[in-house]
Scaffold this active site. Structure first.
Site, PDB file in Angstrom:
ATOM      1  N   GLY A   6      53.964  17.917   9.088  1.00  0.00           N
ATOM      2  CA  GLY A   6      54.178  17.955  10.536  1.00  0.00           C
ATOM      3  C   GLY A   6      55.611  17.697  10.965  1.00  0.00           C
ATOM      4  N   GLU A  37      52.143  14.207  -2.106  1.00  0.00           N
ATOM      5  CA  GLU A  37      50.922  15.020  -2.113  1.00  0.00           C
ATOM      6  C   GLU A  37      51.257  16.486  -1.846  1.00  0.00           C
ATOM      7  OE1 GLU A  37      47.933  13.287   0.405  1.00  0.00           O
ATOM      8  OE2 GLU A  37      47.782  15.163   1.489  1.00  0.00           O
ATOM      9  N   ILE A  51      57.141  15.095  12.302  1.00  0.00           N
ATOM     10  CA  ILE A  51      57.877  13.862  11.985  1.00  0.00           C
ATOM     11  C   ILE A  51      58.491  13.924  10.579  1.00  0.00           C
ATOM     12  CG2 ILE A  51      57.621  11.361  11.628  1.00  0.00           C
ATOM     13  CD1 ILE A  51      55.905  11.373  14.192  1.00  0.00           C
ATOM     14  N   GLY A 102      45.857  11.602   2.099  1.00  0.00           N
ATOM     15  CA  GLY A 102      46.516  10.802   1.067  1.00  0.00           C
ATOM     16  C   GLY A 102      47.229   9.590   1.628  1.00  0.00           C
TER      17      GLY A 102
HETATM   18  N1  COA Z   1      45.277   8.675  22.347  1.00  0.00           N
HETATM   19  C1  COA Z   1      44.869   9.865  22.783  1.00  0.00           C
HETATM   20  N2  COA Z   1      45.215  11.041  22.194  1.00  0.00           N
HETATM   21  C2  COA Z   1      45.995  10.976  21.120  1.00  0.00           C
HETATM   22  C3  COA Z   1      46.464   9.748  20.605  1.00  0.00           C
HETATM   23  C4  COA Z   1      46.073   8.574  21.269  1.00  0.00           C
HETATM   24  N3  COA Z   1      46.489   7.380  20.838  1.00  0.00           N
HETATM   25  N4  COA Z   1      47.238  10.000  19.532  1.00  0.00           N
HETATM   26  C5  COA Z   1      47.249  11.315  19.358  1.00  0.00           C
HETATM   27  N5  COA Z   1      46.511  11.909  20.319  1.00  0.00           N
HETATM   28  C6  COA Z   1      46.289  13.349  20.478  1.00  0.00           C
HETATM   29  C7  COA Z   1      47.609  14.053  20.684  1.00  0.00           C
HETATM   30  O1  COA Z   1      48.000  14.042  22.044  1.00  0.00           O
HETATM   31  C8  COA Z   1      47.289  15.437  20.176  1.00  0.00           C
HETATM   32  O2  COA Z   1      46.543  16.116  21.166  1.00  0.00           O
HETATM   33  P1  COA Z   1      46.756  17.677  21.433  1.00  0.00           P
HETATM   34  O3  COA Z   1      46.394  18.335  20.132  1.00  0.00           O
HETATM   35  O4  COA Z   1      45.812  17.958  22.548  1.00  0.00           O
HETATM   36  O5  COA Z   1      48.199  17.812  21.776  1.00  0.00           O
HETATM   37  C9  COA Z   1      46.345  15.155  19.016  1.00  0.00           C
HETATM   38  O6  COA Z   1      45.786  13.867  19.272  1.00  0.00           O
HETATM   39  C10 COA Z   1      47.043  15.140  17.662  1.00  0.00           C
HETATM   40  O7  COA Z   1      48.023  14.127  17.655  1.00  0.00           O
HETATM   41  P2  COA Z   1      49.499  14.323  17.102  1.00  0.00           P
HETATM   42  O8  COA Z   1      50.090  12.993  16.965  1.00  0.00           O
HETATM   43  O9  COA Z   1      50.258  15.324  17.900  1.00  0.00           O
HETATM   44  O10 COA Z   1      49.175  14.999  15.710  1.00  0.00           O
HETATM   45  P3  COA Z   1      50.057  15.303  14.449  1.00  0.00           P
HETATM   46  O11 COA Z   1      49.912  16.729  14.179  1.00  0.00           O
HETATM   47  O12 COA Z   1      51.442  14.732  14.543  1.00  0.00           O
HETATM   48  O13 COA Z   1      49.265  14.489  13.323  1.00  0.00           O
HETATM   49  C11 COA Z   1      47.936  12.685  12.518  1.00  0.00           C
HETATM   50  C12 COA Z   1      49.114  13.084  13.391  1.00  0.00           C
HETATM   51  C13 COA Z   1      47.838  11.178  12.541  1.00  0.00           C
HETATM   52  C14 COA Z   1      46.640  13.280  13.033  1.00  0.00           C
HETATM   53  C15 COA Z   1      48.234  13.206  11.060  1.00  0.00           C
HETATM   54  O14 COA Z   1      49.432  12.662  10.620  1.00  0.00           O
HETATM   55  C16 COA Z   1      47.125  12.855  10.090  1.00  0.00           C
HETATM   56  O15 COA Z   1      46.168  13.580   9.981  1.00  0.00           O
HETATM   57  N6  COA Z   1      47.266  11.706   9.374  1.00  0.00           N
HETATM   58  C17 COA Z   1      46.219  11.238   8.440  1.00  0.00           C
HETATM   59  C18 COA Z   1      46.317  11.865   7.075  1.00  0.00           C
HETATM   60  C19 COA Z   1      47.644  11.591   6.410  1.00  0.00           C
HETATM   61  O16 COA Z   1      48.420  10.736   6.766  1.00  0.00           O
HETATM   62  N7  COA Z   1      47.928  12.321   5.352  1.00  0.00           N
HETATM   63  C20 COA Z   1      49.166  12.107   4.615  1.00  0.00           C
HETATM   64  C21 COA Z   1      49.508  13.037   3.603  1.00  0.00           C
HETATM   65  S1  COA Z   1      49.708  14.763   4.179  1.00  0.00           S
END
Ligand code: COA
Length: 433
Positions: free
Chosen positions: A217, A238, A219, A336
């Site tokens: 993503g 990963e 970040i 992961g």
């Molecule tokens: N309250 C309400 N909504 C929230 C929220 C909160 N605290 N945090 C995020 N959201 C919403 C965002 O607004 C976004 O909504 P949209 O799709 O309507 O715009 C959606 O949730 C996704 O959040 P966002 O932070 O934009 O997603 P991202 O693509 O940056 O992914 C994770 C963030 C946490 C979902 C992602 O990093 C993940 O799946 N992590 C777990 C797995 C992992 O860490 N794997 C690591 C190895 S690849």
């Protein structure tokens, strides 16, 4: 029989191949950009021949048609990770979710928790010894094929051949469908000012010679932008995407200082554009292994100075991290994250970073909260958490009292939400902020 004859004898049409799937089977399909598009298409087109086929899939990049409305009678999706194409199905009850560390998925297949009837995979063309490569998706795909009763493979001449532990011999494939089409691509995300500020904060924690794990993503990609002046970085991750290639070309990533697999970028799956796929093809500098090796926290910990960088949805003032649900709505999975958080914390000089924008919903909600939302999942526990980073700064939680953790987190929360967080701090700790 010479392998070429064996190979020829196994070639079938996509329809013949998917006719080997029986009602009630558990089908595991290849992951992410390595998903077998032709076989999945043929399976869905022939849905009427099945009842209750369980489809196990992690990141479904191709639309997950088997999980869409109208498929209920034929397929039931069992997600180990939820993404854009499967979120609605899981949350509406049309699909199931199995929670599992990514590193342990192969064990689920091998040790009878999720026995595999049929593996649908995509592999490269065979080499002169009849060995095909799992290419961009080794992760759980190779272990699934090794555990399955039946292996059906799309042999795609555009799948790159990757090094490490990625091979399967044609004698171990039961049915072969020949294919020639470009792989699914993942294009770099848009990086805004908030992500840039987070990237810069994370980069300030990275030293020359460190080894990195980067999630997927905006970040992680933003972090890469701020590494151009670093030296001799390594990769044990990963997955990787396109940003890594630029840093290799710029001489920043050399893997020279790695304590495990020196000189090699080590990954389990790859998602990016053709530029990345061309880079990994027959590249001895990149080694791919199944996810129970790459993500195994004990293996991660053998990388001195490894820094893991992942993202999340919410963090409470104790440092409990929710990365996979919004309240009780499953939006993702542990993937992961905890594998690397744990491994990095066990490693000599390791650090784990959870980086996130301070707000969500266009600034309407704070991601730093006094309590996680009702029903939210604790993905990374308060005992495992180390650094939390937002665009407002860096909070190191490891070794801190609950009171000091809360203070550090409030100091990196969005200013619009600090007053209410301070009120809850003062109430909880019965002390002035
Ligand atoms: N309250 C309400 N909504 C929230 C929220 C909160 N605290 N945090 C995020 N959201 C919403 C965002 O607004 C976004 O909504 P949209 O799709 O309507 O715009 C959606 O949730 C996704 O959040 P966002 O932070 O934009 O997603 P991202 O693509 O940056 O992914 C994770 C963030 C946490 C979902 C992602 O990093 C993940 O799946 N992590 C777990 C797995 C992992 O860490 N794997 C690591 C190895 S690849």
């Amino acid at each position: 029989m010479e392998w070429r004859e064996t190979y020829k004898s196994k070639i079938v049409t996509p329809e013949e191949a998917v006719s080997k799937i029986k009602s009630g089977d558990r089908v595991v399909t290849g992951h992410a950009c390595g998903e077998p598009g032709i076989l999945l298409r043929a399976m869905v087109d022939n849905k009427d021949q099945y009842k209750d086929v369980e489809i196990v899939h992690m990141v479904a990049m191709g639309g997950a048609e088997y999980a869409q409305p109208g498929m209920e009678e034929h397929f039931r999706h069992n997600a180990i990770f939820v993404g854009g194409s499967t979120r609605e199905a899981v949350n509406s009850g049309r699909a199931d979710f199995t929670t599992c560390f990514f590193s342990e998925v192969p064990k689920m297949f091998r040790e009878g928790f999720l026995p595999v009837d049929v593996a649908l995979v995509q592999v490269s063309s065979p080499d002169e010894n009849g060995n095909c490569s799992f290419g961009v998706s080794v992760d759980y795909t190779k272990p699934a094929a090794e555990s399955a009763k039946i292996v059906i493979a799309e042999v795609n001449d555009q799948m790159p051949r990757t090094g490490g532990d990625t091979l399967i011999n044609v004698k171990d494939l039961d049915y072969i469908v020949e294919a020639s089409y470009p792989l699914i691509e993942l294009h770099p995300p848009k990086i805004g000012d908030v992500e840039r500020a987070i990237g810069e904060n994370c980069a300030s924690l990275i030293n020359d010679g460190d080894t990195l794990q980067l999630g997927i993503g905006a970040i992680p990609d933003a972090v890469l932008l701020f590494l151009k002046d670093k030296k001799d970085l390594g990769i044990h991750s990963e997955m990787i995407s396109d940003g890594v290639v630029e840093l290799v070309e710029a001489g920043v990533i050399t893997n020279k200082k790695k304590s495990l697999h020196p000189g090699k970028t080590v990954v389990s799956f790859i998602m990016g554009t053709k530029k990345l796929y061309d880079y990994i093809n027959n590249n001895p500098d990149v080694e791919m292994y199944p996810v129970d090796y790459v993500n195994n926290p004990v293996v991660v910990a053998k990388n001195d100075n490894i820094i893991s960088i992942n993202s999340c949805v919410q963090v409470d003032l104790m440092g409990q991290v929710c990365s996979e649900s919004i309240g009780d709505k499953q939006i993702s999975g542990v993937g992961g994250q905890v594998d690397f958080v744990r491994g990095a914390m066990m490693a000599k000089g390791g650090k784990s970073i959870i980086a996130m924008p301070s707000t969500a919903g266009r600034g309407k909600v704070s991601r730093i909260v006094s309590r996680l939302d009702d029903g939210a999942t604790v993905t990374t526990s308060r005992n495992d958490v180390d650094y939390i980073v937002t665009e407002y700064g860096i909070a190191r939680l490891r070794g801190k009292t609950l009171r000091d953790r809360a203070k550090a987190l409030i100091n990196i929360a969005h200013p619009d939400f600090r007053t209410e967080l301070i009120e809850s701090f003062e109430k909880k700790f019965n002390t002035k902020f």
